[in-house]
Design a protein around this motif. Structure first.
Motif, PDB file in Angstrom:
ATOM      1  N   PHE A  31       0.814  -1.199   0.000  1.00  8.28           N
ATOM      2  CA  PHE A  31       0.000   0.000   0.000  1.00  8.28           C
ATOM      3  C   PHE A  31       0.857   1.263   0.000  1.00  8.28           C
ATOM      4  N   ILE A  32       1.957   1.233   0.765  1.00  5.83           N
ATOM      5  CA  ILE A  32       2.768   2.448   0.892  1.00  5.83           C
ATOM      6  C   ILE A  32       3.439   2.799  -0.434  1.00  5.83           C
ATOM      7  N   VAL A  33       3.966   1.778  -1.109  1.00  4.25           N
ATOM      8  CA  VAL A  33       4.565   2.031  -2.418  1.00  4.25           C
ATOM      9  C   VAL A  33       3.489   2.526  -3.380  1.00  4.25           C
ATOM     10  N   PHE A  34       2.328   1.929  -3.252  1.00  3.74           N
ATOM     11  CA  PHE A  34       1.190   2.279  -4.097  1.00  3.74           C
ATOM     12  C   PHE A  34       0.839   3.764  -3.962  1.00  3.74           C
ATOM     13  N   ILE A  35       0.904   4.264  -2.730  1.00  8.07           N
ATOM     14  CA  ILE A  35       0.574   5.672  -2.498  1.00  8.07           C
ATOM     15  C   ILE A  35       1.492   6.593  -3.299  1.00  8.07           C
ATOM     16  N   PHE A  36       2.755   6.171  -3.444  1.00  2.00           N
ATOM     17  CA  PHE A  36       3.680   7.027  -4.185  1.00  2.00           C
ATOM     18  C   PHE A  36       3.450   6.967  -5.684  1.00  2.00           C
ATOM     19  N   ILE A  37       2.837   5.883  -6.127  1.00  4.95           N
ATOM     20  CA  ILE A  37       2.557   5.778  -7.557  1.00  4.95           C
ATOM     21  C   ILE A  37       1.208   6.406  -7.885  1.00  4.95           C
ATOM     22  N   LEU A  38       0.346   6.436  -6.895  1.00  5.74           N
ATOM     23  CA  LEU A  38      -1.038   6.875  -7.108  1.00  5.74           C
ATOM     24  C   LEU A  38      -1.176   8.217  -7.849  1.00  5.74           C
ATOM     25  N   PRO A  39      -0.439   9.265  -7.448  1.00  3.44           N
ATOM     26  CA  PRO A  39      -0.619  10.552  -8.132  1.00  3.44           C
ATOM     27  C   PRO A  39      -0.372  10.451  -9.631  1.00  3.44           C
ATOM     28  N   MET A  40       0.484   9.492 -10.032  1.00  6.01           N
ATOM     29  CA  MET A  40       0.787   9.380 -11.454  1.00  6.01           C
ATOM     30  C   MET A  40      -0.415   8.884 -12.245  1.00  6.01           C
ATOM     31  N   TRP A  41      -1.441   8.411 -11.569  1.00  3.04           N
ATOM     32  CA  TRP A  41      -2.649   7.985 -12.280  1.00  3.04           C
ATOM     33  C   TRP A  41      -3.467   9.190 -12.718  1.00  3.04           C
ATOM     34  N   MET A  42      -3.225  10.321 -12.083  1.00  5.36           N
ATOM     35  CA  MET A  42      -3.981  11.514 -12.454  1.00  5.36           C
ATOM     36  C   MET A  42      -3.200  12.286 -13.490  1.00  5.36           C
ATOM     37  N   ASN A  43      -3.931  12.998 -14.320  1.00  7.05           N
ATOM     38  CA  ASN A  43      -3.287  13.751 -15.377  1.00  7.05           C
ATOM     39  C   ASN A  43      -2.312  14.782 -14.810  1.00  7.05           C
ATOM     40  N   PHE A  44      -1.142  14.803 -15.430  1.00  7.99           N
ATOM     41  CA  PHE A  44      -0.066  15.682 -15.019  1.00  7.99           C
ATOM     42  C   PHE A  44      -0.489  17.155 -15.053  1.00  7.99           C
ATOM     43  N   LEU A  45      -1.211  17.512 -16.121  1.00 10.61           N
ATOM     44  CA  LEU A  45      -1.649  18.894 -16.303  1.00 10.61           C
ATOM     45  C   LEU A  45      -2.619  19.299 -15.198  1.00 10.61           C
ATOM     46  N   LEU A  46      -3.511  18.363 -14.893  1.00 12.14           N
ATOM     47  CA  LEU A  46      -4.542  18.611 -13.896  1.00 12.14           C
ATOM     48  C   LEU A  46      -3.909  18.837 -12.526  1.00 12.14           C
ATOM     49  N   ARG A  47      -2.909  18.011 -12.217  1.00 13.09           N
ATOM     50  CA  ARG A  47      -2.251  18.137 -10.912  1.00 13.09           C
ATOM     51  C   ARG A  47      -1.528  19.473 -10.811  1.00 13.09           C
ATOM     52  N   THR A  48      -0.922  19.886 -11.940  1.00  9.27           N
ATOM     53  CA  THR A  48      -0.197  21.153 -11.915  1.00  9.27           C
ATOM     54  C   THR A  48      -1.166  22.325 -11.787  1.00  9.27           C
ATOM     55  N   MET A  49      -2.313  22.218 -12.482  1.00  8.79           N
ATOM     56  CA  MET A  49      -3.297  23.291 -12.372  1.00  8.79           C
ATOM     57  C   MET A  49      -3.856  23.365 -10.957  1.00  8.79           C
ATOM     58  N   ALA A  50      -3.987  22.200 -10.337  1.00 11.07           N
ATOM     59  CA  ALA A  50      -4.473  22.186  -8.961  1.00 11.07           C
ATOM     60  C   ALA A  50      -3.515  22.947  -8.056  1.00 11.07           C
ATOM     61  N   TRP A  51      -2.228  22.762  -8.274  1.00 10.33           N
ATOM     62  CA  TRP A  51      -1.244  23.486  -7.455  1.00 10.33           C
ATOM     63  C   TRP A  51      -1.313  24.983  -7.690  1.00 10.33           C
ATOM     64  N   GLN A  52      -1.652  25.352  -8.924  1.00 12.74           N
ATOM     65  CA  GLN A  52      -1.779  26.775  -9.216  1.00 12.74           C
ATOM     66  C   GLN A  52      -2.876  27.380  -8.332  1.00 12.74           C
ATOM     67  N   THR A  53      -4.004  26.679  -8.232  1.00 14.29           N
ATOM     68  CA  THR A  53      -5.109  27.175  -7.406  1.00 14.29           C
ATOM     69  C   THR A  53      -4.741  27.131  -5.928  1.00 14.29           C
TER      70      THR A  53
END
Lengths: 270, 353
Positions: free
Chosen positions: A89-111
């Motif tokens: 599970f712990i390793v999985f958590i580190f991979i999990l964000p990569m399942w979401m679109n890179f652009l979306l994650r970056t835009m989220a940080w902008q907000t």
């Protein structure tokens, strides 16, 4: 025969989507609009603004690679010492964000990082000083580290789990203390993973133009933005390709270093 | 070597044609129409309604900027049937023979298009042969009246140090240069190096005052109040005001850019009649009004204009008067050298600081 047949789709894939595009970039990069050979597109990098952008990109990507390494190595050590399997599970958590679109994650940080964003609203609620990193180089480095950290953690972790406990025990048996064990046994053995991680963070960080647009607020020009501008605004594909070739030199250098240290491909991320 | 290159290109061409061949669906009973439009530039329900009414399947793609759309069409790799570029880009496409003449017999709803906008279209389509106006609008200043006390009337305000750190400018060279060029009293379409240098100096001076260069992010940032004053296209304004009533829109007294986005049919379109049916459908007054309500850019469709209530019709952001429009200029295509000049100056500005 059957093995050859199986490789068919990959060969088509490689030729169609890697080799031909690459050949086209080389072709465009070394010709002018009329199709005649020229080195002008390559030499265009010497223009002060472009050179500045290249140096700025190199600086930001080196800094974020270094930060990734400093964060990732201890993390990989911790993951290893937890003795959890690769599927845990712990390793999985580190991979999990990569399942979401890179652009979306970056835009989220902008907000999140915005002056009136979520983080600042929380800080203000507790009367804490505001965070003012959006639209600065710091925000770009942050975005790079956030997005590319998994690419550093995974190869290092994969190499570390392969170092058997008996290797470490042998070192201790022979009189090495824990610091010596780390620097003379574990670190050298994990170098392939480290080098692989460095390449996998450095290359995308060097070429990004999305992170600088979103988190840098378009105020900080990176070489990726310069190339993008040649394709999207001036539609000068030749110049854009020429500049891409220059960038490729740096990528090839880091690949060459990788090949030198990681002959057995141990540092593969997945 | 040359043979090898030719061979490689042939293989590439085969791969591409195979992919499109395998990937293409048969479409509706009356075929397909491939539409290439701006992002968020249609009420999606309208697409469905069109499909139901005509039996034509819509393949719908979007782009973010004219500059992103153009190379795709020029390369001819994808054969779209109907595209919605802006004025100056249409001029460039006409000049490069990328567009087909529209058969207006297939578009009876042309009668609803305002004469004034058709006249304005002549700047880039002199004989009104290639384009059908879809939306139009102006570039102006959007400001938050709860953060800014004075009434904004001039581009000058974007250089006001009081607003330092709260100013947004567009991250696209032509729009960006509009403000200084108009302040200096020059044309938006100048390619005079001396004039552009003056404008560039102003923008360099302005950069330390800016919060950022933006495109679509302008919406979130202005609604949340993270910035107080911004360049803004009039079409966004209604939507923004709905979410933050403090936002005000003004067309600066020095004049500005006035744009028309029109439907055009590329020369390599495979379903030209379907494209014309698409354009005709969008100009049905009911449909045009439905679309207007969604995208909120001013509509040239007089049928739809009549459906607006008084408040809307009086709103200059949605419905600028002829007097206001007369102070505005349409973007013309600058040619390769002009584009390169803007690009170089833009790079210098972005590199600074």
């Amino acid at each position: 025969m059957s093995k050859k047949l199986l490789s068919g789709p990959y060969i088509v894939w490689m030729v169609g989507f890697t080799l031909i595009p690459l050949a086209l970039i080389v072709f465009y990069g070394l010709t002018d609009k009329a199709g005649a050979f020229t080195l002008e597109n390559i030499m265009a990098i010497a223009q002060p603004e472009r050179l500045n952008a290249l140096l700025r990109s190199l600086k930001l990507s080196l800094v974020s690679t270094a930060i990734c390494l400093v964060l990732a190595y201890p993390l990989a050590m911790i993951l290893k010492s937890l003795k959890v399997g690769r599927g845990s599970f712990i390793v999985f958590i580190f991979i999990l964000p990569m399942w979401m679109n890179f652009l979306l994650r970056t835009m989220a940080w902008q907000t999140l990082l915005d002056h009136n964003g979520v983080i600042n609203n929380i800080l203000r609620f507790f009367n804490l000083p505001e965070l003012k990193i959006i639209n600065t180089q710091a925000a770009i480095i942050f975005g790079m580290v956030y997005n590319f950290l998994p690419f550093m953690v995974l190869p290092i972790y994969n190499v570390l789990v392969k170092i058997g406990d008996d290797t470490v025990e042998a070192a201790r048996d022979l009189g090495a203390n824990s610091v010596q064990t780390f620097f003379r046994v574990i670190l050298p053995l994990s170098m392939p993973g480290v080098i692989s991680g460095i390449t996998m963070v450095f290359v995308p960080a060097l070429t990004t133009f999305v992170i600088s647009d979103l988190l840098g607020g378009g105020m900080i020009l990176l070489i990726g933005n310069v190339i993008e501008q040649e394709f999207t605004f001036t539609t000068n594909w030749n110049l854009g390709s020429g500049l891409s070739l220059v960038l490729m030199v740096f990528i090839l250098i880091s690949m060459a270093i990788l090949a030198k240290y990681d002959k057995e491909g141990e540092g593969a991320a997945f | 070597m040359k043979k090898k290159l030719t061979a490689a290109l042939l293989i590439a061409a085969m791969c591409v044609s195979c992919l499109t061949g395998c990937g293409g669906s048969k479409g509706g009973e009356n075929g397909v129409v491939k539409v290439y439009n701006w992002g968020e530039y249609i009420d999606e329900e309208v697409i469905q309604m069109f499909e139901e009414e005509t039996g034509i399947e819509v393949i719908y793609d979007t782009f973010e900027t004219n500059e992103e759309m153009y190379p795709l069409i020029e390369a001819g790799g994808v054969a779209y049937d109907v595209i919605c570029p802006s004025d100056y880009m249409i001029e460039k496409m006409i000049a490069n023979d990328l567009l087909a003449e529209i058969n207006f017999d297939n578009i009876p709803n042309m009668e609803y298009i305002s004469d004034e906008i058709m006249e304005g279209s002549r700047f880039f389509d002199p004989e009104n042969k290639y384009s059908v106006p879809y939306t139009f609008g102006t570039l102006g200043i959007l400001y938050n009246s709860s953060l800014i006390d004075e009434e904004i009337t001039s581009w000058e305000s974007l250089w006001n140090e009081e607003y330092a750190g709260n100013i947004l400018m567009y991250n696209s060279p032509r729009d960006l240069f509009t403000a200084p060029l108009k302040l200096l009293g020059y044309s938006l379409n100048t390619t005079d190096t001396a004039e552009l240098d003056e404008a560039k100096e102003m923008l360099l001076e302005q950069k330390p005052l800016l919060q950022r260069y933006v495109m679509d992010q302008i919406k979130d940032t202005m609604i949340s109040g993270s910035a107080s004053i911004a360049m803004c296209y009039s079409g966004e304004v209604l939507q923004l005001q709905e979410q933050n009533p403090d936002l005000k829109y003004v067309i600066p007294e020095e004049g500005s850019n006035y744009f028309i986005d029109s439907w055009v049919i590329p020369a390599n379109a495979e379903n030209k009649e379907n494209a014309e049916a698409w354009i005709n459908f969008l100009n049905d007054p009911e449909i045009a009004y439905k679309n207007f309500e969604y995208i909120t850019y001013a509509t040239p469709n007089t049928g739809a204009q009549e459906m607006m209530d008084e408040e809307l019709a009086a709103n200059q952001a949605v419905n600028p008067s002829s007097e206001v429009l007369s102070r505005c200029e349409v973007f013309r295509t600058l040619g390769e050298e002009g584009d390169a000049l803007y690009s170089e100056m833009w790079m210098e500005i972005k590199d600074a600081g």
